[in-house]
Design an enzyme around this catalytic site. Sequence first.
Site: not given
Ligand SMILES: NC(=O)C1=CN([C@@H]2O[C@H](COP(=O)(O)OP(=O)(O)OC[C@H]3O[C@@H](n4cnc5c(N)ncnc54)[C@H](OP(=O)(O)O)[C@@H]3O)[C@@H](O)[C@H]2O)C=CC1
Ligand SMILES: O=C1O[C@H](COP(=O)(O)O)[C@@H](O)[C@H](O)[C@H]1O
Length: 490
Positions: A51, A148, A178, A182, A216, A235, A240, A337
């Site tokens: 956005r 996820k 993910h 691995k 972890e 989670d 996993h 954790k």
């Molecule tokens: N971060 C991680 O390590 C992990 C994340 N995930 C999953 O990945 C997904 C993303 O996570 P993460 O990056 O951490 O989340 P963030 O909250 O950091 O980012 C969310 C993203 O979605 C965008 N967004 C939010 N609302 C809208 C909308 N209405 N339209 C378009 N874009 C939108 C935001 O940008 P903007 O506000 O500019 O729109 C931002 O780019 C989630 O489903 C999370 O569960 C899974 C495993 C690990």
């Molecule tokens: O999906 C997830 O995985 C991480 C652990 O991943 P790893 O590759 O670092 O072993 C976990 O920390 C997190 O809670 C979970 O959402």
Amino acid sequence: MVSRIIPVDAFDLVIFGATGDLANRKIFPGLFRRFLAGQMPDEARLIGAARTEQSREEFQTQIRAAIKEFVAPAKQDATQIDAFIERLHYVSIDARGEAGWSELKSLIRPEVINAFYFSVAPALFGDLAERLKTHGIAGNDARIVVEKPFGRDLASARKLNAALAEHFEEHQIYRIDHYLGKETVQNLMAVRFANILFEPIWNSQYIDHVQITVAETVGVGGRGSYYDKSGAMRDMVQNHLMQLLCMIAMEPPYHFDPNAVRDEKLKVIRALQPVPPQDIVRGQYLGWHRDDQEKPMPGYLEDSEDPNSKTESYIAMKVHIANWRWKNTPFYLRTGKRLRARTSEIAITFKEPPHSIFDEAEGSWQPNQLVIRLQPNEGMNLKMMIKEPGPGGMRLKQVPLDMSFAQALGEEGTDMPDAYERLIMDVIRGNQTLFMRGDEVEAAWAWTDPIIQGWEERGDTPSPYDSGTTGPDDALMLMHRDGRRWRHIK
Ligand SMILES: NC(=O)C1=CN([C@@H]2O[C@H](COP(=O)(O)OP(=O)(O)OC[C@H]3O[C@@H](n4cnc5c(N)ncnc54)[C@H](OP(=O)(O)O)[C@@H]3O)[C@@H](O)[C@H]2O)C=CC1
Ligand SMILES: O=C1O[C@H](COP(=O)(O)O)[C@@H](O)[C@H](O)[C@H]1O
């Protein structure tokens, strides 16, 4: 020796959620590393969407910073970064609005592979899928990648599957776990199915039990609000650890082919027995004042911001698989954790030989054990009995046949793509083997749901455990009462 690069065809990859944490920390740095490895064709185009209103140049600056922060300094080649950045485009789009879609359409070339990565909250998956279709952007060969958590129970996972299925066929949907990306997890399949050694003894006649550990050191600080609604069961275990268990327990697929592999995994998940409450231990970490840190580290209740939270940051459980191969061989799973060390491994403990010919060796005998280390120091260790050297008679001693993949494979074994890089390239190649199928995810929730419902109905509270330890003491008892021991987390 340098790892063999399999080139992919030209593609347009759209990353929704391009301003988010996952995109900055994993997806774009991973794509840059694939670019450096020469896997990305000249015609590849990477399109960020979110956005946030920003120009293409501002987005390019954002990704430059992400590469600086999340790619190893040795790979920071300025010319290469410039060349990679040139491939980036940006479109401002709200998943629930109509603006921006025609601009996105103008960037997508229907003659190349089209992939759309939904790196956004799952609540937006349906909106994105619908708009990609109604705006005529995604064709019948397009792929979508979803992150996820895929639901929080069976009902929500079914709803998500149904929302995606309205617009995309199953062969177009790539559900990420993910762990499947691995290197060592894939090696599990190679070890089992490319060697004749293990298969004849890979069953309950020879295997006493299996331990799967994902420990972890990090807490949930910064993700407390997400994690508190999830807990270790949703989670980590439902996805996993379940996938690791499937890799160990599944029957040999007829071919290394997406549906053949996923059919076999599904059979394992469906054969999982319900787990009675006495076979599960839940824990929650306490605060910790480490000697090497000035400030105390908060406990789970502070990290989650709910002083009454009953969410588990640790879980250990004994699982049975009701089929011919595994009847009476328990699988012990644990993950948590703020534990003592970051260790992920699978340990397969074999039974004792049917008869010992070494009377004097009594007491010193220890079971053969195959330990597959997923992280760190990826490798395998087969513990064997040999004769203790010297003239002291036939005394037995356990020794390791230890192989570190990095050492065994040299450079080829150290410069591996990380899980996200590998999985994204599989999407472009159209290979779903390492992605979860819809029925697999639903079956996993169908097994998980009654366990969680039981805790909620009984109001179960997790046992507190000290940070920096191996988890709650009750988890030791889970094994001790069966005459077994957890492997040390170190
Ligand atoms: N971060 C991680 O390590 C992990 C994340 N995930 C999953 O990945 C997904 C993303 O996570 P993460 O990056 O951490 O989340 P963030 O909250 O950091 O980012 C969310 C993203 O979605 C965008 N967004 C939010 N609302 C809208 C909308 N209405 N339209 C378009 N874009 C939108 C935001 O940008 P903007 O506000 O500019 O729109 C931002 O780019 C989630 O489903 C999370 O569960 C899974 C495993 C690990
Ligand atoms: O999906 C997830 O995985 C991480 C652990 O991943 P790893 O590759 O670092 O072993 C976990 O920390 C997190 O809670 C979970 O959402």
